[in-house]
Design an enzyme around this catalytic site. Structure first.
Site, PDB file in Angstrom:
ATOM      1  N   GLU A  21       1.177  -9.746 -63.562  1.00 57.67           N
ATOM      2  CA  GLU A  21      -0.242  -9.588 -64.342  1.00 57.67           C
ATOM      3  C   GLU A  21      -0.906  -8.457 -64.101  1.00 57.67           C
ATOM      4  O   GLU A  21      -1.244  -8.266 -65.386  1.00 57.67           O
ATOM      5  CB  GLU A  21      -1.097 -10.634 -62.456  1.00 57.67           C
ATOM      6  N   ASP A 222      -2.097 -23.481 -61.804  1.00 58.78           N
ATOM      7  CA  ASP A 222      -1.195 -24.708 -60.973  1.00 58.78           C
ATOM      8  C   ASP A 222      -2.307 -24.745 -60.735  1.00 58.78           C
ATOM      9  O   ASP A 222      -3.371 -24.947 -60.016  1.00 58.78           O
ATOM     10  CB  ASP A 222      -0.493 -24.002 -59.959  1.00 58.78           C
TER      11      ASP A 222
HETATM   12  N1  ADE Z   1      -1.566 -18.319 -56.562  1.00 58.45           N
HETATM   13  C1  ADE Z   1      -1.976 -19.073 -57.650  1.00 58.45           C
HETATM   14  N2  ADE Z   1      -1.370 -20.474 -57.510  1.00 58.45           N
HETATM   15  C2  ADE Z   1      -1.986 -20.402 -55.173  1.00 58.45           C
HETATM   16  C3  ADE Z   1      -1.753 -21.031 -55.153  1.00 58.45           C
HETATM   17  N3  ADE Z   1      -1.271 -22.818 -54.986  1.00 58.45           N
HETATM   18  N4  ADE Z   1      -2.013 -21.134 -53.339  1.00 58.45           N
HETATM   19  C4  ADE Z   1      -2.680 -20.417 -52.909  1.00 58.45           C
HETATM   20  N5  ADE Z   1      -2.171 -18.943 -53.962  1.00 58.45           N
HETATM   21  C5  ADE Z   1      -2.473 -19.428 -54.800  1.00 58.45           C
END
Ligand code: ADE
Length: 258
Positions: A21, A222
């Site tokens: 990142e 996600d």
């Molecule tokens: N950062 C990005 N995706 C995540 C997730 N599913 N759970 C916790 N932190 C995250």
């Protein structure tokens, strides 16, 4: 808070959770100088003519609190901006969208029945607020960057920028049942959460303790569901760095005009 003159000369910290990142920002950094402190590398330099410190929060709330404290105590930063990724939790928060935080809570903090669920004991607070002025600039920068990225790089169809509550906790949420439960539990306590990640609430709490304004933007990598473990690394490698760079460039540009 320090006087305005101090504010202008103090470096702005730009925090990222993961090296991927931070990568795009490192490429832009002018006159870079590395200082190692508290087992972390802090990169001092200039971005768009402004003094900055780039740092990795590392993963999780404790690591993020350590990095934030070091930035304030050792490097004298008086403003902090966090760029990273998050899992989409709110309905309609899609992969490729951006969430600019208004405030944070810790979804895994539960000292009930002594205190209400999610409340940070002895602070009498559940939600920790971001700085409104910095967040407004970050929102404007995010909208402009997303529009540009989607034009030139065919990003995510219909991607948009949200503003609202983000929940942090020390776990990667990777199941539809779990994320539905988390969202519903928080909603039943009056907290409508847009996204979940692992650091923001810690940064927010340290910044409140020191009176340091901060703002956070998270790109949705996600949906915190059964495919989160596949979607997350693919997104982080392919997209996160490009988005962070596009947004921070615009953010610093807007800030320099203030
Ligand atoms: N950062 C990005 N995706 C995540 C997730 N599913 N759970 C916790 N932190 C995250």
């Amino acid at each position: 808070m320090p006087p305005t003159s101090d504010l202008a000369s103090s470096p702005i910290a730009i925090l990222s959770a993961l090296p991927q990142e931070q990568h795009g920002l490192m490429e832009l950094l002018q006159r870079p100088r590395k200082v190692t402190h508290a087992r972390r590398d802090f990169w001092l330099g200039e971005l768009h003519g402004q003094p900055v410190v780039l740092a990795l929060s590392k993963i999780g709330k404790v690591a993020a609190a350590t990095t934030t404290t070091a930035l304030i105590e050792r490097f004298g930063v008086r403003r902090i901006v966090f760029t990273g990724v998050a899992g989409g939790l709110g309905h309609g928060v899609k992969v490729g969208d951006v969430v600019v935080a208004t405030d944070f809570l810790q979804h895994d903090l539960d000292v009930s029945p002594l205190f209400p669920r999610y409340e940070v004991p002895l602070y009498g607070k559940t939600r920790f607020h971001c700085d409104a002025a910095l967040s407004a600039l970050l929102f404007e920068a995010s909208c402009a960057a997303l529009a540009h990225e989607n034009r030139v790089a065919h990003g995510f169809e219909g991607a948009c920028v949200h503003q609202g509550l983000i929940a942090s906790g020390d776990r990667f949420v990777s199941g539809a049942d779990e994320s539905n439960l988390l969202r519903d539990l928080m909603a039943s306590a009056g907290h409508e959460v847009l996204a979940v990640e692992m650091e923001g609430a810690a940064v927010a709490q340290v910044c409140m303790d020191y009176g340091v304004p901060f703002a956070v933007m998270r790109t949705v990598s996600d949906r915190a569901d059964d495919s989160a473990h596949v979607d997350f690394p693919a997104f982080v490698d392919a997209v996160a760095s490009r988005y962070a760079r596009a947004i921070i460039e615009r953010f610093l540009n807007l800030l320099s005009k203030k």
